[in-house]
Design an enzyme around this catalytic site. Sequence first.
Site, PDB file in Angstrom:
ATOM      1  N   SER A 104       0.822  -1.211   0.000  1.00 28.74           N
ATOM      2  CA  SER A 104       0.000   0.000   0.000  1.00 28.74           C
ATOM      3  C   SER A 104       0.858   1.264   0.000  1.00 28.74           C
ATOM      4  CB  SER A 104      -0.950  -0.043   1.202  1.00 28.74           C
ATOM      5  OG  SER A 104      -1.915   0.963   1.142  1.00 28.74           O
ATOM      6  N   ASP A 247      -2.520   6.129  -3.262  1.00 34.30           N
ATOM      7  CA  ASP A 247      -1.389   5.462  -2.627  1.00 34.30           C
ATOM      8  C   ASP A 247      -0.921   4.335  -3.546  1.00 34.30           C
ATOM      9  OD1 ASP A 247      -3.599   3.851  -2.239  1.00 34.30           O
ATOM     10  OD2 ASP A 247      -3.025   3.208  -0.234  1.00 34.30           O
ATOM     11  N   ASP A 249      -1.248   1.124  -3.877  1.00 32.30           N
ATOM     12  CA  ASP A 249      -2.166   0.139  -4.447  1.00 32.30           C
ATOM     13  C   ASP A 249      -3.531   0.729  -4.773  1.00 32.30           C
ATOM     14  OD1 ASP A 249      -3.108   0.419  -1.831  1.00 32.30           O
ATOM     15  OD2 ASP A 249      -3.592  -1.699  -1.616  1.00 32.30           O
TER      16      ASP A 249
END
Length: 454
Positions: A104, A247, A249
């Site tokens: 992430s 972000d 992902d």
Amino acid sequence: MARLFGTDGVRGLANRDITAELAVDLSVSAARVLAQRGDFAGHRPRAILGRDTRVSGQFLSHAVAAGLASAGVEVLDVGVLPTPGISFLTASTGADLGVVISASHNPMPDNGIKFFARGGHKLDDGIEDAIEAELGVQWSRPTGEAVGTIRDASDLAQQYVDHVVAAVQDFSGKDRPLEGLSLVIDAAHGAASVVGPAALRGAGAQVHVMHASPDGLNINDNAGSTHMEALRVEVVARGADFGVAYDGDADRCLAVDHTGAMVNGDEIMGLLAIAMKESGTLYHDTLVATVMSNLGLHRAMTRAGISVIEAAVGDRYVLEAMREGGYTLGGEQSGHVIASQYATTGDGILTSLLMGACVSDGVSLREHCDAIESLPQVMTNIKDVDRARVYSDPRVQAAVTAVRKELGDAGRVLLRPSGTEPLVRVMVEAETDEIARRHADDLAAVVRNSLALP
């Protein structure tokens, strides 16, 4: 022994904490546990596999694919795709599970593995515990034609793009709902680098893209939702209507209005909640937020006739509350926003599309956000304390009670122990930054003195 799964899968330093061996073993365990639960219903199980752009994702995705195939799973490897894309494809293809290789918003050296069950839903704690318990257990391996297969399925990414464009068309009732908007996208050199711009352009927006040249090493590097300074400058310089930052992902996004001012998750949730209430799609006129959402959001929702339900911090807990009550909108201050009519998890690209549909009515993002005030909020981490006693220590609780009494309805206090570190987080909101900071400092001192480790 510490629990392997955290609030969002298994995460750590790639090739030290998150190794190829662990990836294989976790994947085998996940396949076996889900099969034991009957999710595979006697057929050859199928998995959707994807990753973000960090270099370690290459060997980890191969390891996950190997583990799943060795357990008899048919693996569809879609390559680089946002986490919500994997969730969507797990549901739309009827797959039995989905796997995402991503850390992430974490820096490039980290990576992680997270799973989705059939339907694209995150696993609950009980299933994660069962998977963890299976690690290292002897099992009967399939042989011959019973072993699984692995095939490239990168063409499925377009299905996700088509889905989010169709979602915003449905939300707005327009074929090109973002027509006439000028947007700047910061893709964080991550998983949204291709599909993010494609979706926004597909909805009619004029899009300028920055930080969309991933090389395996630059994901989240002074880019994306954790580093928004460059986006703020670019939006103002180009005279754009607003900018969005994903972000790594792309399961969340934050925004910048046309003046360069930040727009956080509370403001995004607030403007979407009001729009959905007006269209009759906000179930029970209720928004699900976390305990960290600003008191200003609560006040704005009250004025709009919208109730707010608070969940624990973490988008999985927001999702649990939404599913229990059938609610259609929820999220976090950090930018995880879940519109359950269209998604089973937080989706930054979908969120940015829905925001654009609200702004394209001629009212600027800033004007929408002005209705959602934010009270000054001060957060402090007190380290090296016994977090287990934060709710039971009489001195700490007496201090909290005294501050709450003094603030009344004009502020809020939250003490929260960290789930992974020996620290306590203190958050105070008040009408002014001075008041909030004074109370936060006072409470921090009480926590530090009362809960000090021996």
